[in-house]
Every structure is written in structure tokens, then in C-alpha cells.
Design an enzyme around this catalytic site. Structure first.
Site, PDB file in Angstrom:
ATOM      1  N   GLN A   1     -16.774 -19.884  34.584  1.00  0.00           N
ATOM      2  CA  GLN A   1     -15.645 -19.441  33.760  1.00  0.00           C
ATOM      3  C   GLN A   1     -14.368 -19.373  34.587  1.00  0.00           C
ATOM      4  O   GLN A   1     -13.280 -19.658  34.082  1.00  0.00           O
ATOM      5  CB  GLN A   1     -15.937 -18.094  33.113  1.00  0.00           C
ATOM      6  CG  GLN A   1     -14.850 -17.603  32.162  1.00  0.00           C
ATOM      7  CD  GLN A   1     -14.490 -18.584  31.061  1.00  0.00           C
ATOM      8  OE1 GLN A   1     -13.334 -18.793  30.717  1.00  0.00           O
ATOM      9  NE2 GLN A   1     -15.501 -19.235  30.490  1.00  0.00           N
TER      10      GLN A   1
ATOM     11  N   GLY B   1     -14.150 -11.038  31.887  1.00  0.00           N
ATOM     12  CA  GLY B   1     -15.587 -10.915  32.124  1.00  0.00           C
ATOM     13  C   GLY B   1     -16.285  -9.784  31.395  1.00  0.00           C
ATOM     14  O   GLY B   1     -17.478  -9.875  31.103  1.00  0.00           O
ATOM     15  N   ALA B   2     -15.566  -8.697  31.096  1.00  0.00           N
ATOM     16  CA  ALA B   2     -16.210  -7.523  30.488  1.00  0.00           C
ATOM     17  C   ALA B   2     -16.161  -7.647  28.970  1.00  0.00           C
ATOM     18  O   ALA B   2     -15.168  -7.299  28.339  1.00  0.00           O
ATOM     19  CB  ALA B   2     -15.527  -6.248  30.943  1.00  0.00           C
ATOM     20  N   ASP B   3     -17.259  -8.130  28.398  1.00  0.00           N
ATOM     21  CA  ASP B   3     -17.289  -8.373  26.951  1.00  0.00           C
ATOM     22  C   ASP B   3     -18.341  -7.538  26.232  1.00  0.00           C
ATOM     23  O   ASP B   3     -18.621  -7.763  25.060  1.00  0.00           O
ATOM     24  CB  ASP B   3     -17.528  -9.858  26.669  1.00  0.00           C
ATOM     25  CG  ASP B   3     -18.835 -10.368  27.261  1.00  0.00           C
ATOM     26  OD1 ASP B   3     -19.466  -9.643  28.045  1.00  0.00           O
ATOM     27  OD2 ASP B   3     -19.216 -11.516  26.937  1.00  0.00           O
TER      28      ASP B   3
ATOM     29  N   LYS C   1     -22.835 -17.171  15.855  1.00  0.00           N
ATOM     30  CA  LYS C   1     -23.161 -17.636  17.206  1.00  0.00           C
ATOM     31  C   LYS C   1     -24.132 -16.658  17.850  1.00  0.00           C
ATOM     32  O   LYS C   1     -23.887 -15.452  17.865  1.00  0.00           O
ATOM     33  CB  LYS C   1     -21.920 -17.763  18.089  1.00  0.00           C
ATOM     34  CG  LYS C   1     -22.247 -18.399  19.448  1.00  0.00           C
ATOM     35  CD  LYS C   1     -21.049 -18.518  20.344  1.00  0.00           C
ATOM     36  CE  LYS C   1     -20.662 -17.180  20.944  1.00  0.00           C
ATOM     37  NZ  LYS C   1     -19.584 -17.317  21.940  1.00  0.00           N
TER      38      LYS C   1
ATOM     39  N   LYS D   1     -20.053  -3.435  30.610  1.00  0.00           N
ATOM     40  CA  LYS D   1     -19.388  -4.269  31.598  1.00  0.00           C
ATOM     41  C   LYS D   1     -17.979  -3.744  31.874  1.00  0.00           C
ATOM     42  O   LYS D   1     -17.305  -3.242  30.975  1.00  0.00           O
ATOM     43  CB  LYS D   1     -19.302  -5.724  31.116  1.00  0.00           C
ATOM     44  CG  LYS D   1     -20.634  -6.444  31.018  1.00  0.00           C
ATOM     45  CD  LYS D   1     -20.406  -7.900  30.627  1.00  0.00           C
ATOM     46  CE  LYS D   1     -21.683  -8.704  30.568  1.00  0.00           C
ATOM     47  NZ  LYS D   1     -21.426 -10.126  30.264  1.00  0.00           N
TER      48      LYS D   1
ATOM     49  N   ARG E   1     -13.660 -21.854  24.647  1.00  0.00           N
ATOM     50  CA  ARG E   1     -12.806 -21.000  23.812  1.00  0.00           C
ATOM     51  C   ARG E   1     -12.414 -19.742  24.564  1.00  0.00           C
ATOM     52  O   ARG E   1     -11.322 -19.208  24.381  1.00  0.00           O
ATOM     53  CB  ARG E   1     -13.455 -20.706  22.467  1.00  0.00           C
ATOM     54  CG  ARG E   1     -14.786 -19.956  22.468  1.00  0.00           C
ATOM     55  CD  ARG E   1     -14.577 -18.457  22.535  1.00  0.00           C
ATOM     56  NE  ARG E   1     -15.660 -17.715  21.927  1.00  0.00           N
ATOM     57  CZ  ARG E   1     -16.035 -16.508  22.308  1.00  0.00           C
ATOM     58  NH1 ARG E   1     -15.458 -15.925  23.357  1.00  0.00           N
ATOM     59  NH2 ARG E   1     -16.995 -15.867  21.665  1.00  0.00           N
TER      60      ARG E   1
END
Length: 330
Positions: A141, A226-228, A69, A232, A113
Site C-alpha cells: 500500500q 492503515g488503521a481501518d 466486498k 488499529k 481505491r
């Protein structure tokens, strides 16, 4: 052989949120059953900007597919060209032959997902009577998380914080049409968090930590969404000192997002991380053991989530005759 092409609207028409959650949960089972090969993420960012890509790839030995992806973000001028600020594309390969079976838009996959991951964490880690929900970040989200989590818990009160009154009011206007609950606009993050049994963070994560330890009540479940990426952060790292920490992948989360920051600050060591969510789903470790403990699920996203969802969408598209086809080897 032909490769199936699925655009965004075609993928969207195939989405079934209950099946998405089931697929993601099964993906976690596969990961912690030794059936997944998943290398590190790859990030490519234009120097001096937030514009770039991350690539997640993995092999599901049980399902028989390899996926890649490509997710882009941080392109603020794109709307002037009629494009979103970020895009997602998924490539689905047959693991036995390496043939490219499908190319599909990944916007729905990424959003749904990720929402399913939050819901799975609530299912296994939140108190059974948890009914008061705080969403920190009232964007797309944030909406998806509420849709997914409302499937695993009966929510009575929704506390909403966003970066502007317009964002908060839009969220409440939209979601109150879908979810039967009392919605509360919040002026501060503190107001939302202190009222909640379940706290979900879904901001862009680039303004520094905004959720403080002293606001977290005993018995709260936190889903950090949110922190990926390494730069972040949404949570103050000292929250990790009082929480039972569960990651999607300990290895990935130790290099990205909230767990990464807690390790870097020395708040916890890697051995202090309690479990991966798949271990709890499989019953290898218990989840919540009492109504007082604070549980924290940190997800940075995993290729297996994309893999199992893309495979499910591909099968459904073939059954329904959706998409167009191209022979790359012709």
C-alpha cells in the site's frame, strides 16, 4: 442472464490508475449528494486471533449497482498452502433486478481505491507547493500511495520508513525506477515525519501509535491509511487537537481507526470533525485555507469506493471480452 467472473490477473489488466482516482472522487461526490446507501461494516473475527473478515456493502443510486466486498486478513499460515494471508472478493448486483452481474477478485480494487483515496486527500488538502513526502510503512500500500499521489503533486523528496532495512531498501529500489525523486531511507519515524510536507501512514496499525504530534510541522498534510478497524492505530491521538480533521465517512471513521481513538480518548468531540472529503470536493466547505494549518484525512474505507470501481471494471471487461461467464439460474 449470465454472471461474469473475473480473476485477479484479469482485474489487474483492466486497472487504469487515473480512472480509478476519478471513480473514487466521483464516489465521494455521490456519497455527499445523498445518492449512496451504506450500512455499517460487519466484522467477523475468530476469537483470540486477528483472523477474520470484514464486509462492506452499499448501493450507488446514481450508478445503479449494489456491491458487497468480503475482505479477509490475519491468516499467517496461508502461504504454506500457496495462499495469501488475506483475500478480497467483490460481488456486483444490479440494483433494479438484484441479479448478480459480476464476481471479481477484489485485491486490486482494495489496494487501488485506497491509494486513490490518499491521492484525493492530497489534491484537496495538501499545500499546492508540497513536495516532500514521507511514507510510514513501506509495503504494497505504501507503493500504491506513492504512485497515486505522484499524479497530483510533483514530489522531489521521498522519506521512507519501514519495519526493517530490507523493507525500506526494497521500497526504494522498486519505486525509484518509477518515480523521479530523491529517496531517503529513514532509521526512525521521526526522521521521516519531520522532513515531510505530506505524511502517509500505511502500516498494519497493530503495534500502537507511532506518529507523534511534536514531529508534525505547520502546513503538513497527513493521510492516515492503515488503521481501518477499531483495534488499529498509527497516530497519537493528540495530533487531532492541532489538525483540521476530514474523514471519508464521519460515521464510519468514528467507529474505526484514528478518529475512533481520538473520540474515545476525549481529544475531540464528533462536532469537532471539520468535514467529509466529499463535502470539500463538492465545494460545500473549503479545504485548506492557509499554508500553516495541519490537515488530517482519516479513511477507513467505504463501500462506495468499491462500488464505483467495480462498476467501472465490469463495464471495461465487457467491452474487452474478458472473463468467463456462468448462469446461476440455469
Amino acid at each position: 442472464m449470465e454472471t461474469l467472473l473475473l480473476n485477479k490477473s484479469e482485474v489487474g489488466s483492466l486497472i487504469d490508475l487515473d480512472k480509478v482516482q476519478e471513480a473514487v472522487e466521483n464516489g465521494y461526490r455521490s456519497f455527499n449528494s445523498g445518492l449512496v446507501v451504506q450500512p455499517d461494516f460487519m466484522h467477523i473475527v475468530k476469537p483470540g486471533t486477528h483472523s477474520g473478515f470484514d464486509f462492506k456493502g452499499g448501493l450507488d443510486l446514481g450508478g445503479g449497482y449494489i456491491t458487497i466486498k468480503a475482505s479477509s486478513g490475519g491468516y499467517p499460515e496461508n502461504p504454506k498452502l500457496g495462499l495469501p494471508t488475506g483475500m478480497n472478493t467483490v460481488f456486483l448486483f444490479d440494483a433494479d433486478t438484484s441479479y448478480l452481474k459480476c464476481i471479481m477478485d477484489g485485491t486490486w480494487i482494495t489496494g487501488c481505491r485506497t491509494a486513490a483515496a490518499g491521492a484525493v486527500s492530497v489534491k484537496y488538502l495538501a499545500r499546492k507547493d508540497a513536495s516532500k513526502y514521507a511514507v510510514i510503512g513501506a509495503g504494497n500500500q505504501g507503493r500504491r500511495q506513492l504512485r497515486a499521489i505522484s499524479r497530483v503533486r510533483r514530489l522531489t523528496d521521498i522519506y521512507v520508513w519501514g519495519y526493517s532495512d530490507e523493507e525500506i531498501n526494497s521500497y526504494i529500489s522498486d519505486m525509484s525506477q518509477e518515480i523521479e525523486a530523491e529517496f531517503h531511507p529513514c532509521k526512525t519515524v521521526e526522521e521521516a515525519v519531520t522532513n515531510a510536507d505530506i505524511v502517509v501512514t500505511t502500516t498494519i496499525g497493530r503495534r500502537g501509535p507511532i506518529v507523534k504530534k511534536e514531529w508534525i510541522k505547520p502546513g503538513t498534510h497527513i493521510a492516515a491509511i492503515g488503521a481501518d478497524m477499531p483495534d488499529k492505530q498509527e497516530l497519537c491521538t493528540d495530533i487531532f487537537s492541532v489538525a483540521k480533521v476530514v474523514d471519508d465517512s464521519i460515521d464510519a471513521a468514528s467507529k474505526n481507526g484514528e478518529t475512533h481513538h481520538a473520540l474515545e480518548d476525549g481529544v475531540i468531540k464528533k462536532e469537532d470533525i471539520y468535514a467529509e472529503i466529499g463535502e470539500i470536493i463538492l465545494g460545500k466547505k473549503p479545504g485548506r485555507v492557509n499554508d500553516e494549518e495541519i490537515t488530517l484525512f482519516d479513511t477507513v474505507g467505504m463501500a462506495i469506493q468499491d462500488n464505483v470501481m467495480a462498476a467501472e471494471l465490469y463495464r471495461n471487461a465487457l467491452e474487452k471480452g474478458l472473463g468467463s461467464k456462468i448462469d446461476f439460474l440455469a
